[in-house]
Enzyme design. Structure first.
Site, PDB file in Angstrom:
ATOM      1  NE  ARG A 172       9.651  -3.257  10.337  1.00  0.00           N
ATOM      2  CZ  ARG A 172       9.211  -2.824  11.523  1.00  0.00           C
ATOM      3  NH1 ARG A 172      10.023  -2.839  12.563  1.00  0.00           N
ATOM      4  NH2 ARG A 172       7.983  -2.382  11.664  1.00  0.00           N
ATOM      5  CG  ASN A 193      -8.214  -8.256   6.157  1.00  0.00           C
ATOM      6  OD1 ASN A 193      -7.867  -8.489   7.301  1.00  0.00           O
ATOM      7  ND2 ASN A 193      -7.860  -7.146   5.518  1.00  0.00           N
ATOM      8  CE  LYS A 248     -11.280  -1.886   4.289  1.00  0.00           C
ATOM      9  NZ  LYS A 248     -10.254  -2.357   3.373  1.00  0.00           N
ATOM     10  N   GLY A 283     -10.738   3.460   0.649  1.00  0.00           N
ATOM     11  CA  GLY A 283     -10.926   2.994  -0.726  1.00  0.00           C
ATOM     12  C   GLY A 283     -12.275   3.402  -1.277  1.00  0.00           C
ATOM     13  CD  GLU A 343      -3.752  -3.345   9.794  1.00  0.00           C
ATOM     14  OE1 GLU A 343      -3.963  -3.706  10.966  1.00  0.00           O
ATOM     15  OE2 GLU A 343      -2.940  -2.462   9.488  1.00  0.00           O
ATOM     16  CE1 TYR A 362       4.621  -7.041   1.167  1.00  0.00           C
ATOM     17  CE2 TYR A 362       6.667  -5.885   1.676  1.00  0.00           C
ATOM     18  CZ  TYR A 362       5.677  -6.788   2.025  1.00  0.00           C
ATOM     19  OH  TYR A 362       5.752  -7.443   3.230  1.00  0.00           O
ATOM     20  CD1 TRP A 416      -2.552   1.635   2.272  1.00  0.00           C
ATOM     21  CD2 TRP A 416      -2.861   1.436   0.074  1.00  0.00           C
ATOM     22  NE1 TRP A 416      -3.592   2.462   1.921  1.00  0.00           N
ATOM     23  CE2 TRP A 416      -3.806   2.360   0.570  1.00  0.00           C
ATOM     24  CE3 TRP A 416      -2.869   1.149  -1.294  1.00  0.00           C
ATOM     25  CZ2 TRP A 416      -4.731   3.016  -0.237  1.00  0.00           C
ATOM     26  CZ3 TRP A 416      -3.799   1.795  -2.109  1.00  0.00           C
ATOM     27  CH2 TRP A 416      -4.706   2.715  -1.585  1.00  0.00           C
TER      28      TRP A 416
END
Length: 335
Positions: free
Chosen positions: A38, A263, A198, A143, A288, A55, A17
């Protein structure tokens, strides 16, 4: 804030993201990005090859606009905005070297759709308390938008929410480009709580998919979930809001149904028989919703809102009840 001089934006986080948001910002002519990651290997790779090896590795980033830093204190120096784009579970550790002085006079933008574990606090509330930030200088990014589709430059939509529209409008302008439309909204808490919820719903959808439930059931599950989200958000922050708009319903739908939803993927693994630990080890990214489920469960001890879907997910993830048995009970409560 004037765009006449370069707007400096610090991005905290090295995941998909964060990378997608930087790609969007690189579309702007008057933006400089100060990026903290990091992982030192990723930092070295980005400096040499101009893309994130871990990513969205196909996204090429402009070396003229993006500078990477090893220290958060260096990344935020001189920044007009600071985008927080690390998992909520790691936000305290990631910002441990920053003080209120480092963030003074800056606008904070949360791209985190989770709650700070243990404190059961929204990221914006936690940041405001930890660093003395006024809520009018805080925004959230919602979003419906997946990082993977941003990388592919698929037409996408963002909602930038704040307690006051001017802050949201300024940042929405920065996040609008040829393949992204960003709109401003003055409902920071409603958007942020809906984004947390969500992810829990996406977990439930994944679990039922893993168990073999079909599209018919998931449509009922999601429509009931929208009512559940509305009940909780209204209890936490009573005000007039259109929950069928893209910031709420749209964000829920894309997370509940998309192949890119981490998720949903996590829930699908649980439904197929993975333990929580095994699913977490196999997934490279953080879901999350796992942490949010406990936070919302704890928070709701004060508000006593009827949350059957959240309760079901909590029962499976934290009380280790069999997913099939829990969903069999849940389906009796849906209408």
């Amino acid at each position: 804030m004037s765009f006449l001089n370069h707007t400096k934006i610090a991005v905290i986080g090295g995941g998909s993201w964060a990378t997608a948001l930087i790609k969007i910002l690189c579309e702007q002519n008057h933006v400089q990005i100060r990026w903290w990651l990091r992982n030192q290997k990723d930092i070295d790779h980005i400096r040499k090859f101009n893309h994130n090896p871990s990513y969205l590795s196909d996204v090429v980033l402009s070396p003229k606009k993006v500078k990477v830093f090893e220290k958060t204190t260096d990344a935020v120096k001189g920044a007009d905005y600071i985008i927080l784009a690390v998992p909520a579970a790691f936000i305290q550790e990631s910002l441990q070297h920053l003080s209120a002085k480092h963030l003074q006079g800056k606008r904070i933008v949360s791209a985190i759709k989770g709650m700070v574990p243990g404190q059961n606090a929204l990221v914006t509330d936690w940041a405001a308390e930890a660093f003395g930030i006024e809520m009018k200088d805080t925004c959230v990014i919602a979003g419906p938008c997946h990082a993977e589709e941003v990388a592919l430059e698929k037409q996408s939509y963002l909602t930038i929410a704040s307690t006051e529209c001017p802050a949201a409008e300024d940042f929405a302008e920065l996040m609008t480009c040829r393949y992204v439309t960003a709109n401003a909204l003055d409902d920071l808490y409603g958007v942020e709580y809906a984004a947390v919820m969500k992810n829990i719903v996406a977990l439930a959808c994944g679990i039922t998919h893993g168990l073999g439930y079909g599209d018919n059931f998931q449509a009922v599950l999601v429509s009931n979930a929208m009512q559940e989200i509305g009940s909780l958000v209204t209890a936490l922050d009573p005000r007039e809001r259109n929950l069928s708009s893209s910031a709420y319903l749209g964000d829920l739908l894309v997370t509940a149904y998309s192949q890119f939803s981490r998720n949903r993927l996590f829930g699908n693994m649980i439904g197929r028989g993975y333990s929580v630990k095994a699913a977490q080890l196999e997934m490279k990214m953080i879901a999350e919703g796992y942490y949010a489920t406990r936070s919302i469960q704890e928070l709701n001890k004060t508000y006593h809102v009827n949350l059957p879907i959240t309760n079901a997910v909590y029962s499976i993830l934290y009380e280790e009840h069999a997913p099939a048995a829990v969903m069999n009970e849940l389906k009796k409560l849906l209408k």
